[in-house]
Design an enzyme around this catalytic site. Structure first.
Site, PDB file in Angstrom:
ATOM      1  N   GLN A 139     -10.741  -2.435  -3.556  1.00 42.24           N
ATOM      2  CA  GLN A 139     -11.919  -1.808  -3.286  1.00 42.24           C
ATOM      3  C   GLN A 139     -13.189  -1.903  -4.309  1.00 42.24           C
ATOM      4  OE1 GLN A 139     -12.812  -0.092  -0.457  1.00 42.24           O
ATOM      5  NE2 GLN A 139     -14.981  -0.228  -1.516  1.00 42.24           N
ATOM      6  N   ARG A 152       0.764  -1.063  -0.010  1.00 44.41           N
ATOM      7  CA  ARG A 152      -0.031   0.055  -0.031  1.00 44.41           C
ATOM      8  C   ARG A 152       0.901   1.259   0.113  1.00 44.41           C
ATOM      9  NH1 ARG A 152      -5.494   0.941   1.453  1.00 44.41           N
ATOM     10  NH2 ARG A 152      -5.685   3.048   2.387  1.00 44.41           N
ATOM     11  N   ARG A 158     -15.084  -6.129   1.621  1.00 43.32           N
ATOM     12  CA  ARG A 158     -13.807  -6.288   1.608  1.00 43.32           C
ATOM     13  C   ARG A 158     -13.178  -7.368   1.969  1.00 43.32           C
ATOM     14  NH1 ARG A 158     -11.097  -1.309   1.070  1.00 43.32           N
ATOM     15  NH2 ARG A 158      -9.365  -2.642   0.675  1.00 43.32           N
TER      16      ARG A 158
END
Length: 309
Positions: free
Chosen positions: A135, A105, A296
């Site tokens: 997402q 990330r 998620r």
């Protein structure tokens, strides 16, 4: 696609592969593992590198791999030598010797690409400044749970043409829905992303009028006006200007009423009520944001199973 099953961006995977990941996610949500083994990732380790903070992404991946029998090693920017002398290539080579997959990330898509180039295990995109594919796969799953096949439906985006919007553009090409993007002229998605969509035959419409985008839509989507690391000097200076540009794109009850009566509202969170969306919309009967947030977890498990099992 290479022999390694990287999950880098939706535009790098074909529709059949993305459908397979969604099917895995749906089965795992129902308690059906992808094989006779209820713990298909037993003994597997995921290295998770966070250069940006996270709530949903971190928790969903960490819980997800544990539920599949594996475990995660969490590394923040203070826990590695990335940016302090060690190259991304060397980090990729070392982590590949220890772990079965690497998650990143980051604020730099170039870092993700280089990591994948030198890793000998699957690499997963946990978010970059260009995209957020995990997402949007969860968003597609959520929409289809509530309203059926997304193909042919109309999805409306109102707000900043940011990384999440870019992944919605990629998804429009792969899942064959119509995507209408209402963004300020200065905050449109990148030309590169739009040109890719055109080559792929995606049905994308751009406007600076939120009402035009939302009218008759099956789903309305927005995102925060400022990213989670929005306190750099440049972003502080831009805050007031961005708010002024984006205020007309706020999703309020009047805008939401232009969508179909059965339309759903989505937001990837964290949300700022009164800025990009009103409390009456995000907490109202058309909002599916909590199902979206839950999914998620299931989608991350589908991605992990596809990449690693």
């Amino acid at each position: 696609m290479s022999a390694l099953r990287h999950f880098l961006d939706l535009d790098q995977l074909d529709a059949a592969t993305l459908r397979k990941i969604l099917a895995l996610a749906a089965d795992l949500k129902k308690g059906r593992p992808p094989s006779a083994n209820p713990l298909p990732l037993a003994g597997k380790t995921l290295a998770m590198i966070f250069e940006k903070p996270s709530t949903r992404t971190r928790v969903s991946f960490e819980v997800g791999i544990r539920q599949l029998g594996g475990h995660a090693v969490i590394l923040t920017e203070h826990d590695t030598h990335l940016g302090r002398g060690e190259t991304i290539a060397d980090t990729a080579r070392v982590l590949s010797r220890y772990c079965d997959a690497i998650f990143l990330r980051t604020t730099s898509a170039a870092k993700l690409t280089e990591l994948a180039r030198h890793a000998s295990v699957p690499v997963i995109n946990g978010l970059t400044e260009r995209s957020h594919p995990c997402q949007v796969i969860a968003d597609v799953m959520t929409f289809e749970e509530h309203r059926g096949d997304i193909a042919g439906k109309v999805i409306a985006w109102s707000g900043d043409g940011n990384n999440v919007a870019a992944s919605w553009i990629h998804a429009a090409a792969r899942f064959r829905f119509d995507l209408r993007l209402a963004c300020p002229g200065q905050l449109r998605p990148s030309r590169e992303t739009l040109e890719w969509a055109k080559r792929e035959g995606a049905r994308i419409a751009l406007t600076e009028d939120p009402a035009e985008a939302v009218r008759g839509a099956d789903c309305v989507v927005t995102d925060t006006w400022l990213s989670m690391d929005a306190e750099t000097k440049v972003q502080r200076e831009m805050r007031e200007k961005r708010h002024n540009m984006l205020a007309p794109f706020r999703v309020d009850e009047r805008l939401m009423a232009l969508a179909k009566p059965a339309a759903v509202f989505m937001h990837c969170l964290p949300a700022h009520r009164g800025e990009e969306v009103t409390a009456g919309v995000i907490d109202g009967p058309q909002s599916v944001v909590w199902d979206e947030a839950e999914n998620r977890l299931h989608v991350q498990k589908g991605i992990l199973a596809w990449c690693m099992a």
